[in-house]
Write an enzyme that holds these catalytic residues in place. Structure first.
Site, PDB file in Angstrom:
ATOM      1  N   HIS A 208       1.780   7.236   1.648  1.00  0.00           N
ATOM      2  CA  HIS A 208       0.660   8.166   1.543  1.00  0.00           C
ATOM      3  C   HIS A 208       0.334   8.742   2.914  1.00  0.00           C
ATOM      4  CE1 HIS A 208      -1.329   4.690   3.296  1.00  0.00           C
ATOM      5  NE2 HIS A 208      -2.356   5.457   3.614  1.00  0.00           N
TER       6      HIS A 208
ATOM      7  N   HIS B  69       2.809   7.264   5.779  1.00  0.00           N
ATOM      8  CA  HIS B  69       3.035   5.865   6.158  1.00  0.00           C
ATOM      9  C   HIS B  69       2.877   4.932   4.964  1.00  0.00           C
ATOM     10  CE1 HIS B  69      -1.202   6.918   6.847  1.00  0.00           C
ATOM     11  NE2 HIS B  69      -1.490   5.696   6.447  1.00  0.00           N
TER      12      HIS B  69
ATOM     13  N   HIS C  94     -28.375  -0.646  23.522  1.00  0.00           N
ATOM     14  CA  HIS C  94     -28.261  -1.795  22.621  1.00  0.00           C
ATOM     15  C   HIS C  94     -27.718  -3.006  23.358  1.00  0.00           C
ATOM     16  CE1 HIS C  94     -24.575   0.588  22.444  1.00  0.00           C
ATOM     17  NE2 HIS C  94     -23.898  -0.515  22.170  1.00  0.00           N
TER      18      HIS C  94
ATOM     19  N   ARG D 104       0.906  -1.160   0.000  1.00  0.00           N
ATOM     20  CA  ARG D 104       0.000   0.000   0.000  1.00  0.00           C
ATOM     21  C   ARG D 104       0.927   1.186   0.000  1.00  0.00           C
ATOM     22  NH1 ARG D 104      -2.295   4.203  -0.523  1.00  0.00           N
ATOM     23  NH2 ARG D 104      -4.159   4.926   0.584  1.00  0.00           N
TER      24      ARG D 104
ATOM     25  N   GLU E 193     -20.792   4.205  18.126  1.00  0.00           N
ATOM     26  CA  GLU E 193     -20.038   2.944  18.095  1.00  0.00           C
ATOM     27  C   GLU E 193     -20.043   2.358  16.679  1.00  0.00           C
ATOM     28  OE1 GLU E 193     -21.239   0.082  21.029  1.00  0.00           O
ATOM     29  OE2 GLU E 193     -20.526  -1.628  19.857  1.00  0.00           O
TER      30      GLU E 193
ATOM     31  N   HIS F 272     -23.390   4.100  25.370  1.00  0.00           N
ATOM     32  CA  HIS F 272     -22.132   4.842  25.439  1.00  0.00           C
ATOM     33  C   HIS F 272     -22.428   6.334  25.470  1.00  0.00           C
ATOM     34  CE1 HIS F 272     -20.105   1.064  24.411  1.00  0.00           C
ATOM     35  NE2 HIS F 272     -21.121   0.888  23.595  1.00  0.00           N
TER      36      HIS F 272
ATOM     37  N   GLU G 198      -5.738   7.099  11.284  1.00  0.00           N
ATOM     38  CA  GLU G 198      -5.948   5.693  10.908  1.00  0.00           C
ATOM     39  C   GLU G 198      -5.596   4.756  12.050  1.00  0.00           C
ATOM     40  OE1 GLU G 198      -4.127   4.502   7.170  1.00  0.00           O
ATOM     41  OE2 GLU G 198      -3.237   2.737   8.108  1.00  0.00           O
TER      42      GLU G 198
ATOM     43  N   HIS H 202      -3.344  11.011   4.942  1.00  0.00           N
ATOM     44  CA  HIS H 202      -4.725  11.479   4.746  1.00  0.00           C
ATOM     45  C   HIS H 202      -5.133  12.392   5.892  1.00  0.00           C
ATOM     46  CE1 HIS H 202      -4.709   7.716   6.917  1.00  0.00           C
ATOM     47  NE2 HIS H 202      -4.396   7.086   5.813  1.00  0.00           N
TER      48      HIS H 202
ATOM     49  N   HIS I  88     -26.682  -1.919  27.388  1.00  0.00           N
ATOM     50  CA  HIS I  88     -25.785  -0.823  27.771  1.00  0.00           C
ATOM     51  C   HIS I  88     -25.875   0.306  26.766  1.00  0.00           C
ATOM     52  CE1 HIS I  88     -23.463  -2.789  24.611  1.00  0.00           C
ATOM     53  NE2 HIS I  88     -22.756  -1.671  24.510  1.00  0.00           N
TER      54      HIS I  88
ATOM     55  N   GLU J  97     -10.973   6.097   0.874  1.00  0.00           N
ATOM     56  CA  GLU J  97      -9.633   5.660   0.481  1.00  0.00           C
ATOM     57  C   GLU J  97      -9.263   6.209  -0.898  1.00  0.00           C
ATOM     58  OE1 GLU J  97      -9.309   1.495   0.050  1.00  0.00           O
ATOM     59  OE2 GLU J  97     -11.095   1.302  -1.179  1.00  0.00           O
TER      60      GLU J  97
HETATM   61 MN    MN Z   1      -3.386   5.148   5.461  1.00  0.00          MN
HETATM   62 MN    MN Z   2     -21.856  -0.870  22.725  1.00  0.00          MN
END
Ligand code: MN
Ligand code: MN
Length: 420
Positions: free
Chosen positions: A130, A175, A358, A127, A319, A314, A136, A132, A312, A198
């Site tokens: 590059h 990277h 959820h 890869r 998520e 968040h 990541e 961005h 539960h 991407e």
């Molecule tokens: Mn990357």
């Molecule tokens: Mn969760």
């Protein structure tokens, strides 16, 4: 016929579930003297098999994978935006050296805070260099790879990562990733922006192709002749040779400056399990453990057959989920009496908006493994059980019409995965 068998199994477990929930609904309805919602559920439950039949055209293989859509649980209601997208439906960019496919806000409109890419590199496949605008985070799913970067001070980082390892490259940090022997790698990339693509990364090859040769020659202090064979289009992923031993690459990249003091990689398997119950186990990795990962927090969850990621929510972030193996079913409860259930298996992406309750059941006969990802420096969740067991008992009993013995039986702390 596979779909028939599968739906039949789902129907059996649904009936078992109904036997319990109907008794509760009847009791609650009798006590409260109302029950419009319960009556509606009753009418769904009583719908005959004939009413549930589907004589017209249907995509039976997709139906077989989604029993909770074919016959939703009676507690599902209203319109909750779709929160599942299988990587199998994504466009695959095939190259010599590997491939990639993405799930972003364009594929899954609810997924505004995080996007994901599934990438395969052959042994020697690269890869290309590059960077961005999004940060990541990555999880190695298979094989091994060599990753390279320079830190913000220009010092080099070169490391080899294996199945279960993580890495994190901040915004704008350049990277590369290269598959190692014997069979390269496959990994999941997670970006802290649902709008990421991407197709929108700064590639070394494209930058060079769109800069006049004379300017490059002046910049590097070399003759234009030396640059005659530069690429004229993007590489993105391309086939090369398996790189030399790690120490040789590290030494050559460090040069006189020496290597970076930062570690952009993290060895997950060397971390102890954060919590283990009879139902499964979880590893929670955020910036308190993985210092470099300042914008992504993660939970790596295993739910054994019959176990459940408990009810539960968040408070701090949406998520984004990636299902690694096994089969599961997630229900998301939303405001306005809405709830929706979807079925998940390996390669699927799930999403839950910030603060929505959820839970996730293992519906298969093998371990269910998945990732929970959050755009946050820290992991945070609250469980229904710990909330109710740390609220004055009379107050809780007045809401639920349960007796003290039942309330006392509730878990007193967050279990993450049940049973205890
Ligand atoms: Mn990357
Ligand atoms: Mn969760």
């Amino acid at each position: 016929m596979r779909s028939g068998v599968s739906n039949g199994k789902a129907e059996v477990s649904r009936r078992k579930f109904l036997a319990g929930s109907t008794a509760l609904a009847t009791a609650v309805g009798a006590l409260s003297g109302v029950g419009t919602a319960q009556e509606a559920q009753e009418s769904v439950r009583k719908a005959s098999d004939k009413s549930k039949s589907d004589p017209g055209p249907t995509n039976s293989s997709i139906d077989a994978q989604n029993p909770s859509s074919v016959v939703p649980p009676v507690t599902d209601a209203g319109s909750v935006p779709m929160f599942k997208y299988p990587f199998s439906l994504s466009h695959k960019r095939l190259h010599q050296g590997g491939w990639s496919r993405e799930v972003t806000v364009r594929e899954l409109p609810v997924s505004k805070s995080i996007a994901g890419v599934d990438m395969r590199l052959t042994a020697g496949g690269i890869r290309e260099l590059h960077w961005h605008a999004a940060a990541e985070w990555a999880f190695m799913l298979y094989g091994s790879a060599r990753i390279t970067a320079i830190d913000a001070n220009g010092k080099s980082f070169v490391a080899d990562v294996n199945e279960g390892d993580l890495w994190y490259f901040p915004t704008g940090i350049p990277h590369s990733i290269q598959g190692l022997g014997p069979d390269g790698a496959e990994f999941l990339l997670v970006f802290d922006d649902g709008n990421f693509s991407e197709y929108a990364t700064v590639l070394l090859s494209e930058w060079m192709a769109h800069t006049p040769r004379e300017v490059l020659a002046k910049n590097f202090g070399v003759g234009t002749q030396a640059l005659n064979k530069l690429q004229t289009q993007e590489l993105f992923i391309f086939q090369s040779e398996v790189p030399p031993p790690l120490t040789a690459d590290q030494r050559a990249a460090a040069g006189a400056m020496g290597p970076s003091a930062l570690d952009f990689a993290f060895r997950l398997t060397q971390q102890p399990v954060t919590q283990r119950t009879k139902g499964g186990e979880v590893r929670i990795i955020d910036s308190s453990l993985f210092k470099a990962s300042t914008t992504i927090a993660a939970a790596i969850v295993t739910v054994h057959p019959g176990g459940m990621r408990e009810l539960h929510w968040h408070p701090n972030a949406d998520e984004w989920q990636y299902y690694i193996s096994g089969k599961g079913r997630m229900t998301v409860f939303a405001t306005g009496s809405r709830a929706r259930t979807a079925d998940f298996e390996a390669g699927d992406v799930g999403y839950v908006q910030q603060t929505l309750p959820h839970y996730i059941e293992n519906t298969g006969d093998t371990d269910l493994r998945f990732l929970e990802m959050f755009k946050s420096s820290f992991y945070q969740d609250l469980s229904l059980s710990e909330w109710l067991s740390h609220t004055p008992p009379e107050l809780v009993m007045a809401h639920l019409n349960i007796d003290k013995a039942t309330l006392d039986a509730l878990p007193k702390e967050k279990l993450v995965i049940v049973p205890h």
